[in-house]
Enzyme design. Sequence first.
Site, mmCIF file in Angstrom:
data_model
loop_
_atom_site.group_PDB
_atom_site.id
_atom_site.type_symbol
_atom_site.label_atom_id
_atom_site.label_comp_id
_atom_site.label_asym_id
_atom_site.label_seq_id
_atom_site.Cartn_x
_atom_site.Cartn_y
_atom_site.Cartn_z
ATOM 1 C CG HIS A 63 -13.084 2.385 8.388
ATOM 2 N ND1 HIS A 63 -11.932 2.186 9.101
ATOM 3 C CD2 HIS A 63 -12.964 1.618 7.275
ATOM 4 C CE1 HIS A 63 -11.143 1.341 8.469
ATOM 5 N NE2 HIS A 63 -11.739 0.977 7.349
ATOM 6 N NE ARG B 112 -3.813 2.299 0.521
ATOM 7 C CZ ARG B 112 -3.584 3.575 0.217
ATOM 8 N NH1 ARG B 112 -2.429 3.924 -0.310
ATOM 9 N NH2 ARG B 112 -4.497 4.490 0.439
ATOM 10 C CG HIS C 141 -6.700 -4.421 8.260
ATOM 11 N ND1 HIS C 141 -7.891 -4.465 8.951
ATOM 12 C CD2 HIS C 141 -6.837 -3.417 7.363
ATOM 13 C CE1 HIS C 141 -8.712 -3.550 8.487
ATOM 14 N NE2 HIS C 141 -8.105 -2.896 7.521
ATOM 15 C CG ASN D 72 -12.802 -4.073 7.573
ATOM 16 O OD1 ASN D 72 -13.014 -3.082 8.259
ATOM 17 N ND2 ASN D 72 -11.840 -4.107 6.663
#
Length: 466
Positions: free
Chosen positions: A372, A105, A151, A389
């Site tokens: 989020h 990323r 993450h 998530n």
Amino acid sequence: MNKLMTSPRRLAQRLLSPLRKPKADAWLEALPAFAVPAAAIEVLPDPSAFRRALLQQIAQATRRIVIVTLYLQDDEGGREVLDALYAAKARHPALQISVFVDWHRAQRGLIGKQKSEGNAGMYREYARRLGPGVAIYGVPVQNRELFGVLHLKGFVIDDAVLYSGASLNDVYLERHGRYRLDRYHLLQHRGLADAMADFVQRSFVESDAVRRLNVPDVPATRTLQAPIREFRQALQQARYDVASDVAGPADVTVTPLLGFGRSDNQLNDTLLALLRSTRERVILLTPYFNLPRPVRIVLGQLLRRGCTIDIMVGDKTSNDFYIPPGQPFKTIGLLPYLYENNLRRFARAHRRQIDSGQLNIHLWRDGDNSYHLKGLFVDDDMAVLTGNNLNPRAWALDLENGLLLRDPARLLHARHQAEWVALKRHATRLSDHLALESPRHYPAEVRKQLKRLNRTRLDRLVNRLL
């Protein structure tokens, strides 16, 4: 005959399934934990408060700053954080500062934008100008970003842990009038901070796969294939080093949990055990309605047991991938519609429980801001803070973590209730699946692309990867 031959194997698989592990309460009780005074746990209300707390903690730091986030972006918000880190180093030269971001990323531009060297270009520019005092590392969880990213969440600053699912950029830090809402908690506890910082040192810094990004010569990913493979294998066995503290009457127990891979995933197993342990009520927060199959099954079991379930998800217009009508369409803009279709199917399958009030689905929307949030509240005495998530990608591909808070005296109940009430101010309860926009009314390009995905059954693959 074939069924008779395979019956023992199928029976064993069912008995060994994580959904059928007995004694969820015993699983949870066996987890070691830090005893953290309830007074040392603060729930921050919004992104502005998160930004202020982060900058304040950085300014006060004297020993260590360890920041782990998906990305630290090249925009005003990201530069403000980098400026604060270099200023802290200038005030205290002995201060150890490490920043860990996803390797892939960090080295690409934004989706849909022109090709660039990404955020890593900013990191190198700061190092050339201000020196090497802030070490910024790229963490390659997989060989390609599509198959998994860093993450992990949590900022360790001296003896404080600032935990949020947010990354670091303008919208997460509520700059320029827009925000992406997450959850934000500040925990003051040296043991917890040590455990989270030590894990990063052992698992990241000492790995040959994790490399500095703010140096002139950064190796190509293809040269790191073998170290990345070894890194993944090590992560599947990794755990936080957690004490077994005895909680006092004013304490909440906090267990940091790691999650990576499809099997032997401590975070996933604990989330399922926590859900199975529900006595009366679950509140589940997720930004993308794409629940892993094991979670969907357990929620169905809870509904049959008579438990109440509240799910809060962002309206599709509050999804960070949503493209408003009139703007150039990109394929990534299909995702909010895919998630809404998942939600429609789920609501249609459980319309009886929605009608009775046993299942409450809350759609969050606040202007052009985005949603989020992720995490769990179970009954009134357990909660999970996480960047997970609660989707198939988090369940099997990304490196995740979370904090399990057990609070039998309900010392945090008022704070959690206030957080839930505040969230509902911008949410509307879904009356039934027909209240969602019909696919017939989607933009023409969206209808065309969705039809193509459905025809080739690629929508299932997309749901597993994104």
